[in-house]
Design a protein around this motif. Structure first.
Motif, PDB file in Angstrom:
ATOM      1  N   ASP A   2       0.822  -1.203   0.000  1.00 42.97           N
ATOM      2  CA  ASP A   2       0.000   0.000   0.000  1.00 42.97           C
ATOM      3  C   ASP A   2       0.860   1.258   0.000  1.00 42.97           C
ATOM      4  N   ASP A   3       1.927   1.234   0.794  1.00 46.14           N
ATOM      5  CA  ASP A   3       2.779   2.417   0.875  1.00 46.14           C
ATOM      6  C   ASP A   3       3.534   2.677  -0.417  1.00 46.14           C
ATOM      7  N   HIS A   8       1.129   7.128  -5.097  1.00 51.09           N
ATOM      8  CA  HIS A   8       1.249   7.464  -6.521  1.00 51.09           C
ATOM      9  C   HIS A   8      -0.119   7.497  -7.188  1.00 51.09           C
ATOM     10  N   LEU A   9      -0.973   6.543  -6.834  1.00 48.08           N
ATOM     11  CA  LEU A   9      -2.316   6.531  -7.401  1.00 48.08           C
ATOM     12  C   LEU A   9      -3.104   7.752  -6.937  1.00 48.08           C
ATOM     13  N   VAL A  14      -6.323   8.674  -9.130  1.00 48.22           N
ATOM     14  CA  VAL A  14      -6.933   7.379  -9.423  1.00 48.22           C
ATOM     15  C   VAL A  14      -7.527   6.812  -8.139  1.00 48.22           C
ATOM     16  N   ALA A  15      -8.823   6.469  -8.199  1.00 42.07           N
ATOM     17  CA  ALA A  15      -9.502   5.915  -7.029  1.00 42.07           C
ATOM     18  C   ALA A  15      -9.461   4.390  -7.010  1.00 42.07           C
ATOM     19  N   ALA A  16      -9.414   3.775  -8.205  1.00 40.60           N
ATOM     20  CA  ALA A  16      -9.407   2.303  -8.283  1.00 40.60           C
ATOM     21  C   ALA A  16      -8.710   1.873  -9.562  1.00 40.60           C
TER      22      ALA A  16
END
Length: 55
Positions: A2-3, A8-9, A14-16
């Protein structure tokens, strides 16, 4: 993980994302409300190839 990816997303808006098993990104959406369209696009892009039968 996740980190490594989520910041970056988030920076990219970007949500998904849909990620293939080989870790290539199929696509992303800026809002979760757009996710069903992305899934529908993936479904239409997938094609089934008949398995040859052994004779």
């Amino acid at each position: 993980m996740d980190d490594a990816y989520l910041p970056h997303l988030a920076d990219a808006g970007v949500a998904a994302v849909i990620v293939r098993p080989d870790f290539y990104v199929y696509g992303g959406v800026p809002d979760l409300a757009d996710l069903p369209r992305l899934v529908a696009d993936l479904c239409s892009d997938l094609t089934l190839v008949p398995v040859p039968t052994l004779t």
